[in-house]
Design a protein around this motif. Structure first.
Motif, short mmCIF file in Angstrom:
data_model
loop_
_atom_site.label_atom_id
_atom_site.label_comp_id
_atom_site.label_asym_id
_atom_site.label_seq_id
_atom_site.Cartn_x
_atom_site.Cartn_y
_atom_site.Cartn_z
N ALA A 28 -38.47 69.10 -8.46
CA ALA A 28 -39.64 69.58 -8.49
C ALA A 28 -39.87 70.98 -9.24
O ALA A 28 -40.63 71.44 -10.03
CB ALA A 28 -40.17 69.92 -7.04
N ALA A 48 -29.24 77.94 -6.46
CA ALA A 48 -28.35 78.33 -5.32
C ALA A 48 -26.99 77.56 -5.68
O ALA A 48 -26.00 78.19 -5.76
CB ALA A 48 -28.60 78.04 -3.94
N GLN A 49 -27.14 76.22 -6.22
CA GLN A 49 -25.89 75.63 -6.44
C GLN A 49 -25.47 75.74 -7.98
O GLN A 49 -26.23 76.32 -8.56
CB GLN A 49 -26.01 73.87 -6.41
CG GLN A 49 -26.52 73.69 -4.88
CD GLN A 49 -26.50 72.09 -4.82
OE1 GLN A 49 -25.65 71.51 -4.81
NE2 GLN A 49 -27.64 71.51 -4.37
N VAL A 56 -31.08 64.92 -7.12
CA VAL A 56 -31.05 64.07 -8.38
C VAL A 56 -29.44 64.46 -8.61
O VAL A 56 -29.33 65.64 -9.46
CB VAL A 56 -32.04 64.25 -9.49
CG1 VAL A 56 -31.54 63.49 -10.82
CG2 VAL A 56 -33.40 63.94 -8.87
N GLY A 69 -27.47 60.58 -5.30
CA GLY A 69 -28.61 60.67 -4.46
C GLY A 69 -29.73 59.73 -4.95
O GLY A 69 -29.63 58.63 -4.42
N CYS A 72 -33.35 55.97 -8.20
CA CYS A 72 -34.61 55.06 -8.70
C CYS A 72 -36.03 55.80 -8.56
O CYS A 72 -35.92 56.74 -7.59
CB CYS A 72 -34.54 53.65 -8.30
SG CYS A 72 -34.75 53.51 -6.69
N TRP A 73 -36.90 55.31 -8.97
CA TRP A 73 -38.36 55.80 -8.60
C TRP A 73 -39.27 54.61 -8.47
O TRP A 73 -39.22 53.66 -9.14
CB TRP A 73 -38.92 56.83 -9.70
CG TRP A 73 -39.08 56.33 -11.18
CD1 TRP A 73 -40.44 55.93 -11.42
CD2 TRP A 73 -38.26 56.49 -12.13
NE1 TRP A 73 -40.09 55.49 -12.69
CE2 TRP A 73 -39.15 55.86 -13.16
CE3 TRP A 73 -37.03 56.57 -12.28
CZ2 TRP A 73 -38.58 55.69 -14.50
CZ3 TRP A 73 -36.49 56.42 -13.65
CH2 TRP A 73 -37.09 55.83 -14.75
N PRO A 256 -28.28 81.94 -5.32
CA PRO A 256 -29.18 81.87 -4.14
C PRO A 256 -30.17 82.80 -3.77
O PRO A 256 -30.07 84.17 -3.84
CB PRO A 256 -28.47 81.64 -2.82
CG PRO A 256 -27.06 82.06 -3.33
CD PRO A 256 -27.02 82.21 -4.82
N VAL A 257 -31.55 82.72 -3.69
CA VAL A 257 -32.84 83.48 -3.21
C VAL A 257 -32.65 83.85 -1.90
O VAL A 257 -32.48 82.91 -1.16
CB VAL A 257 -34.08 83.03 -3.66
CG1 VAL A 257 -35.12 83.87 -3.40
CG2 VAL A 257 -34.02 83.13 -5.24
N ASP A 304 -35.34 73.29 -0.70
CA ASP A 304 -35.55 72.08 0.64
C ASP A 304 -36.59 73.07 1.65
O ASP A 304 -36.67 74.11 1.57
CB ASP A 304 -34.44 72.09 1.36
CG ASP A 304 -33.64 73.33 1.55
OD1 ASP A 304 -32.95 73.90 0.73
OD2 ASP A 304 -33.47 73.57 2.47
N ARG A 327 -29.37 63.48 5.37
CA ARG A 327 -29.02 62.13 5.09
C ARG A 327 -27.46 62.15 4.55
O ARG A 327 -27.42 62.81 3.64
CB ARG A 327 -29.85 61.45 4.36
CG ARG A 327 -29.48 59.86 3.99
CD ARG A 327 -30.70 58.87 3.42
NE ARG A 327 -31.35 58.46 4.57
CZ ARG A 327 -32.48 57.74 4.67
NH1 ARG A 327 -32.79 57.20 3.36
NH2 ARG A 327 -32.86 57.05 5.90
N ALA A 424 -30.84 67.05 2.37
CA ALA A 424 -31.99 67.03 3.27
C ALA A 424 -32.85 66.14 3.07
O ALA A 424 -33.26 65.81 1.82
CB ALA A 424 -32.69 68.40 3.12
N GLY A 459 -39.92 61.33 -2.14
CA GLY A 459 -40.00 60.42 -3.32
C GLY A 459 -40.43 61.04 -4.64
O GLY A 459 -41.56 61.69 -4.72
N LEU A 460 -39.73 60.70 -5.84
CA LEU A 460 -40.04 61.10 -7.21
C LEU A 460 -41.47 61.09 -7.50
O LEU A 460 -41.98 61.79 -8.15
CB LEU A 460 -38.92 60.53 -8.10
CG LEU A 460 -37.91 61.51 -8.43
CD1 LEU A 460 -37.25 62.30 -7.56
CD2 LEU A 460 -36.93 60.67 -9.30
#
Ligand SMILES: Cc1cc2nc3c(=O)[nH]c(=O)nc-3n(C[C@H](O)[C@H](O)[C@H](O)COP(=O)(O)OP(=O)(O)OC[C@H]3O[C@@H](n4cnc5c(N)ncnc54)[C@H](O)[C@@H]3O)c2cc1C
Length: 491
Positions: A28, A48-49, A56, A69, A72-73, A256-257, A304, A327, A424, A459-460
């Motif tokens: 996003a 952050a990462q 993805v 992760g 597909c879409w 990270p913010v 997230d 998950r 998440a 969902g993408l």
């Protein structure tokens, strides 16, 4: 009335002087950042990462690229296909070789294919052999009552689970409708909006008077399929990252913010974890000498749900209670010849509560592309229980679940490599309370926008389209002052 500058170079200069910060570089955030950078806005992306992409994520597992992760879409909205085309990746798009879906954990430990003529698990013919095999003769009789009962307007019952229970009985709900809902979305079918998951079903039901008849009408229409990318979904992320670099965007990983505040001159001050902070939280490779972050004209929050709520709560009064779950996902790369001839799958939905795992996809059987045999197994644990467990422990559990769900003997000797990730999991757009969450999240002051799966519905296909639309709104707002970024009450 919008004041359009006649002098376009002036507009370009105005764009370049306008700073937009995007918080979070999942799909996003990346899509929105690219939309803003395209028109010349000065864009900073803070992630952050240590890597871009969020859920993805493709990694080298067992000697080749494997999606961990998102795999597909859906072609439903066309948004991802359009993006993939723009990124020049269309030649690598693949369709499933085997789209089979099964249900495991049926009474007596049995498994069976999902009924062929069904929508969201609702069968069009209660007496079809593939329905009777799952719900038994008693269950089929109960489902047949749908044909005899007076119609009920959908306006009275929006819940998929309750509607199916009422029309077709508990066995159809529990054994056919609940498994794909819980394994796919992590959501009980009682909490799914029937019209969102099966658009057009309510109208067909009202016209025809039976639920199974309505499904029969809709099932006759072709539905858009799933697609994936040969070589891994992260190529989308890599291409957007490269495009952002070309467009001069400042992309900072390991940053990270921690807070957002409104400044007196109408901008946004973005606080990040600073050089003195815990490196584990901050990210080892965060540039210690990164230039100080200028206040922004607009901020797009693309994290997230839990993080977004934490950042937005002081500004908008939004609740900090998140509805997202976690998950726990294990990717297994196996070398087991027994898997070449497996009858079940490639997608296995699990009857909720019957097993530890919520679902499984035998990816190599589904796409026919992977090196080795790739199997995903996932667990949705209540309240995050078990997330702190050892990776080795969870991988061993996933291997045992894969063996049971696919009904093939699999042992440690068959395992080439494995990776575990905890992501998440946002609610789907089809969740009954999703529209309320979306409206709550979007009650933001001017210059602040919120995107991501928890707002658009996961969902993408939805996330990408929504991120584009919001970025366009922010772009218009900062360049033309049109509409303002505040959308309270407008959507
Ligand atoms: C296991 C799993 C598999 C899925 N598979 C599919 C699939 O195959 N197809 C499909 O269509 N959908 C799938 N989905 C749903 C889909 O992943 C999501 O809808 C979509 O990827 C979410 O993207 P996002 O950008 O909203 O969030 P994310 O990908 O979660 O990105 C959020 C980003 O924000 C960053 N961030 C968090 N806090 C901060 C902070 N304080 N400062 C800066 N950055 C921060 C995170 O590190 C992350 O990079 C799957 C979901 C899960 C959980």
């Amino acid at each position: 009335m919008v004041d359009v500058p006649e002098d376009m170079p002036e507009l370009a200069a105005q764009a370049h002087a306008t700073h937009v910060v995007v918080v979070g570089a999942g799909i996003a955030g990346l899509v929105a950042a690219r939309e803003c950078a395209k028109v010349g806005l000065r864009v900073t992306v803070l992630e952050a990462q240590e890597r871009l992409g969020g859920i993805v994520e493709t990694a080298d597992v067992g000697g080749g690229p494997v999606d961990l992760g998102v795999t597909c879409w859906s072609g439903r909205t066309g948004a991802v296909d359009a993006l993939v085309g723009e990124l020049d990746l269309s030649d690598d798009v693949i369709a499933p070789r085997d789209g089979g879906q099964w249900i495991a954990g049926l009474p007596g430990g049995a498994a069976a294919p999902m009924p062929a003529d069904s929508i969201a698990g609702i069968p069009s013919n209660p007496w079809a052999e593939d329905v009777r095999r799952i719900v038994g003769t008693r269950g089929a009789w109960r489902a047949y009552v749908d044909r005899l009962r007076p119609p009920l307007t959908i306006g009275q019952e929006r819940s998929l689970g309750r509607l199916v229970t009422h029309r077709m009985g508990r066995r159809v709900r529990d054994l056919i409708v609940a498994p794909p809902s819980v394994s796919g979305f992590g959501v009980d079918p009682d909490d799914i909006d029937v019209e969102a998951v099966a658009p057009g079903l309510s109208a067909a039901f009202t016209r025809g008077g039976t639920l199974s008849g309505a499904v029969g009408q809709l099932a006759a229409h072709e539905r858009p399929g799933l697609r994936s990318l040969r070589g891994g979904m992260t190529q989308i992320v890599d291409r957007i990252g490269a495009h952002l670099a070309q467009l001069g965007a400042d992309v900072r990983t390991g940053t990270p913010v921690t807070s957002l505040t409104a400044t007196e001159d109408g901008r946004w001050h973005v606080e990040t974890a600073s050089a003195g902070d815990d490196p584990a939280a901050r990210g080892e490779s965060a540039p210690v000498d990164a230039p100080p972050l200028e206040d922004a004209h607009a901020v797009i929050v693309a994290t997230d749900e839990a993080t977004a709520r934490m950042l937005l709560a002081p500004l908008t009064g939004i609740s900090t209670a998140s509805r997202s779950r976690h998950r726990d996902t294990v990717t297994l790369v196996l070398a087991a010849s027994a898997l070449d001839a497996v009858e079940r799958g490639p997608v296995m939905h699990v009857v909720p509560g019957s097993r530890a795992a919520s679902g499984l996809v035998h990816e190599s059987a589904r796409w026919g592309e992977a090196h080795g045999q790739v199997v995903h197994v996932w667990f949705d644990r209540a309240d995050g229980a078990g997330l702190a467990r050892d990776d080795a422990d969870v991988i061993a559990e996933a291997l045992a679940e894969a063996s049971a769900l696919l009904d093939v003997p699999l042992g440690d000797g068959d395992l080439v490599a494995a990776e575990r990730r905890v992501y998440a999991l946002s609610l789907p757009a089809a969740a009954l309370d999703q529209p309320a969450i979306r409206a709550e999240a979007r009650r933001t002051p001017a210059g602040l926008a919120v995107i991501g799966g928890w707002v658009s519905g996961s969902g993408l296909a939805r996330v990408v389209g929504d991120a584009r639309a919001e970025a366009e709104r922010v772009r218009r707002s900062v360049l033309w002052g049109a509409e303002g970024a505040s959308n309270a009450g407008s959507r």
